[in-house]
Design a protein around this motif. Sequence first.
Motif, PDB file in Angstrom:
ATOM      1  N   TYR A  84     -18.203 -25.507 -57.911  1.00 48.23           N
ATOM      2  CA  TYR A  84     -19.301 -24.703 -58.481  1.00 48.23           C
ATOM      3  C   TYR A  84     -20.153 -24.288 -57.208  1.00 48.23           C
ATOM      4  N   LEU A  85     -20.465 -25.210 -56.255  1.00 43.78           N
ATOM      5  CA  LEU A  85     -21.500 -24.533 -55.067  1.00 43.78           C
ATOM      6  C   LEU A  85     -20.759 -23.602 -54.242  1.00 43.78           C
ATOM      7  N   ASP A  86     -19.385 -23.935 -54.226  1.00 38.13           N
ATOM      8  CA  ASP A  86     -18.743 -23.073 -53.341  1.00 38.13           C
ATOM      9  C   ASP A  86     -18.428 -21.594 -53.956  1.00 38.13           C
ATOM     10  N   SER A  87     -18.241 -21.375 -55.179  1.00 34.94           N
ATOM     11  CA  SER A  87     -18.341 -20.261 -56.067  1.00 34.94           C
ATOM     12  C   SER A  87     -19.601 -19.361 -55.754  1.00 34.94           C
ATOM     13  N   ALA A  88     -20.668 -20.014 -55.912  1.00 34.32           N
ATOM     14  CA  ALA A  88     -22.089 -19.624 -55.802  1.00 34.32           C
ATOM     15  C   ALA A  88     -22.125 -18.949 -54.613  1.00 34.32           C
ATOM     16  N   LEU A  90     -19.902 -18.041 -52.417  1.00 36.12           N
ATOM     17  CA  LEU A  90     -19.084 -17.133 -52.088  1.00 36.12           C
ATOM     18  C   LEU A  90     -19.384 -15.836 -52.770  1.00 36.12           C
ATOM     19  N   GLU A  91     -20.292 -15.866 -53.926  1.00 30.72           N
ATOM     20  CA  GLU A  91     -20.518 -14.769 -54.599  1.00 30.72           C
ATOM     21  C   GLU A  91     -21.670 -14.010 -53.665  1.00 30.72           C
ATOM     22  N   HIS A  92     -22.515 -14.600 -52.964  1.00 33.13           N
ATOM     23  CA  HIS A  92     -23.552 -14.180 -52.536  1.00 33.13           C
ATOM     24  C   HIS A  92     -23.291 -13.575 -50.879  1.00 33.13           C
ATOM     25  N   VAL A  93     -21.945 -14.086 -50.197  1.00 33.68           N
ATOM     26  CA  VAL A  93     -21.747 -13.485 -49.079  1.00 33.68           C
ATOM     27  C   VAL A  93     -20.305 -12.818 -49.197  1.00 33.68           C
ATOM     28  N   GLU A  94     -20.110 -12.253 -50.395  1.00 38.64           N
ATOM     29  CA  GLU A  94     -18.641 -11.631 -50.620  1.00 38.64           C
ATOM     30  C   GLU A  94     -18.341 -10.423 -49.651  1.00 38.64           C
ATOM     31  N   ASP A  95     -19.424  -9.769 -49.056  1.00 43.01           N
ATOM     32  CA  ASP A  95     -19.101  -8.744 -48.109  1.00 43.01           C
ATOM     33  C   ASP A  95     -19.059  -9.071 -46.775  1.00 43.01           C
ATOM     34  N   ILE A  96     -19.422 -10.302 -46.577  1.00 46.73           N
ATOM     35  CA  ILE A  96     -19.258 -10.446 -45.113  1.00 46.73           C
ATOM     36  C   ILE A  96     -17.919 -10.924 -44.234  1.00 46.73           C
ATOM     37  N   SER A  97     -17.809 -10.207 -43.326  1.00 44.51           N
ATOM     38  CA  SER A  97     -16.635 -10.227 -42.505  1.00 44.51           C
ATOM     39  C   SER A  97     -17.065  -9.794 -41.122  1.00 44.51           C
ATOM     40  N   THR A  98     -17.109 -10.995 -40.265  1.00 41.81           N
ATOM     41  CA  THR A  98     -17.907 -10.804 -38.986  1.00 41.81           C
ATOM     42  C   THR A  98     -17.143 -11.630 -37.765  1.00 41.81           C
ATOM     43  N   SER A  99     -17.487 -11.234 -36.588  1.00 45.73           N
ATOM     44  CA  SER A  99     -16.809 -11.628 -35.456  1.00 45.73           C
ATOM     45  C   SER A  99     -17.593 -13.223 -34.795  1.00 45.73           C
ATOM     46  N   ASN A 100     -18.877 -13.252 -34.589  1.00 47.28           N
ATOM     47  CA  ASN A 100     -19.440 -14.296 -34.273  1.00 47.28           C
ATOM     48  C   ASN A 100     -20.337 -15.059 -35.235  1.00 47.28           C
ATOM     49  N   GLU A 110     -18.129 -26.850 -43.540  1.00 45.47           N
ATOM     50  CA  GLU A 110     -17.960 -26.439 -44.983  1.00 45.47           C
ATOM     51  C   GLU A 110     -17.820 -24.825 -45.152  1.00 45.47           C
ATOM     52  N   ALA A 111     -18.830 -24.004 -44.432  1.00 54.66           N
ATOM     53  CA  ALA A 111     -18.938 -22.825 -44.583  1.00 54.66           C
ATOM     54  C   ALA A 111     -17.765 -22.151 -43.857  1.00 54.66           C
ATOM     55  N   PHE A 112     -17.236 -22.769 -42.680  1.00 52.00           N
ATOM     56  CA  PHE A 112     -16.046 -22.200 -41.973  1.00 52.00           C
ATOM     57  C   PHE A 112     -14.937 -22.219 -42.807  1.00 52.00           C
ATOM     58  N   ARG A 113     -14.681 -23.621 -43.728  1.00 52.81           N
ATOM     59  CA  ARG A 113     -13.498 -23.652 -44.629  1.00 52.81           C
ATOM     60  C   ARG A 113     -13.636 -22.376 -45.576  1.00 52.81           C
ATOM     61  N   LEU A 114     -14.698 -22.112 -46.047  1.00 49.55           N
ATOM     62  CA  LEU A 114     -14.678 -21.114 -47.300  1.00 49.55           C
ATOM     63  C   LEU A 114     -14.642 -19.792 -46.484  1.00 49.55           C
ATOM     64  N   LEU A 115     -14.905 -19.307 -45.340  1.00 45.48           N
ATOM     65  CA  LEU A 115     -15.067 -18.116 -44.958  1.00 45.48           C
ATOM     66  C   LEU A 115     -13.827 -17.908 -43.581  1.00 45.48           C
ATOM     67  N   LYS A 116     -13.155 -18.966 -43.554  1.00 47.57           N
ATOM     68  CA  LYS A 116     -12.161 -18.871 -42.470  1.00 47.57           C
ATOM     69  C   LYS A 116     -11.298 -17.423 -42.164  1.00 47.57           C
ATOM     70  N   ASP A 117     -10.956 -16.980 -43.163  1.00 46.60           N
ATOM     71  CA  ASP A 117     -10.174 -15.866 -42.834  1.00 46.60           C
ATOM     72  C   ASP A 117     -11.053 -14.443 -42.702  1.00 46.60           C
ATOM     73  N   ARG A 118     -12.323 -14.458 -42.876  1.00 47.03           N
ATOM     74  CA  ARG A 118     -13.502 -13.525 -42.568  1.00 47.03           C
ATOM     75  C   ARG A 118     -14.095 -13.504 -41.029  1.00 47.03           C
ATOM     76  N   ILE A 119     -13.824 -14.579 -40.519  1.00 48.56           N
ATOM     77  CA  ILE A 119     -14.672 -15.065 -39.171  1.00 48.56           C
ATOM     78  C   ILE A 119     -13.693 -14.776 -38.134  1.00 48.56           C
ATOM     79  N   MET A 120     -14.142 -14.174 -36.986  1.00 41.11           N
ATOM     80  CA  MET A 120     -13.172 -14.195 -35.584  1.00 41.11           C
ATOM     81  C   MET A 120     -13.430 -15.422 -34.958  1.00 41.11           C
ATOM     82  N   ARG A 121     -14.705 -15.695 -34.855  1.00 39.23           N
ATOM     83  CA  ARG A 121     -14.960 -17.004 -33.986  1.00 39.23           C
ATOM     84  C   ARG A 121     -16.101 -17.540 -34.469  1.00 39.23           C
ATOM     85  N   GLY A 122     -16.181 -18.899 -34.808  1.00 39.67           N
ATOM     86  CA  GLY A 122     -17.251 -19.674 -35.137  1.00 39.67           C
ATOM     87  C   GLY A 122     -17.490 -20.883 -34.508  1.00 39.67           C
ATOM     88  N   ILE A 123     -18.894 -21.154 -34.176  1.00 39.17           N
ATOM     89  CA  ILE A 123     -19.232 -22.298 -33.605  1.00 39.17           C
ATOM     90  C   ILE A 123     -20.205 -23.334 -34.398  1.00 39.17           C
TER      91      ILE A 123
END
Length: 172
Positions: A84-88, A90-100, A110-123
Amino acid sequence: MKFDPRIVEFLRCPVTKESVRLQDGWLVTESNARKYRVSDSGIPLFAEHFCSTDGKKQQFHYDKISKAYVENLTYPHTQEYMKYLDSAFLEHVEDISTSNVAEICCGRGEAFRLLKDRIMRGIGVDVSQSMLEVAAGDLSGQFVFLQGDATMLPLKDEIFDCVFMFGGIHHV
């Protein structure tokens, strides 16, 4: 996993704000006044030398319970709640595709797990080395993790396209 030297350009001393460099397996400030150990698994350990009183409490707590915390995430009721929390989220960050991207109070990423395909590099930054070990063990490649206090980050200013604090705001 070993330390990724490509992230040095993103790091700074959390106390002096000086840039750091990798020297003999340590992260050392420009003035040579401070140095930070890198764990055997490649995690820079900034919170060993600087950690607020509240940060130390969180560090002790999560280092102590990390195994149980991760195990609890496998329980069906926890998975349903997280879904439920993940869905909420992702609904607010659906357009995010970024590098850093930085994830503060990342725990096991947790956020990296959800957005891993949209992030080039995460720290990811967290005060608990135990939680970071879980994150680093599960997430590799474009994600690196470092230990630090969220109230005085070991990250340079204005270098991230996006910053998330998914589940840690109540700790800061």
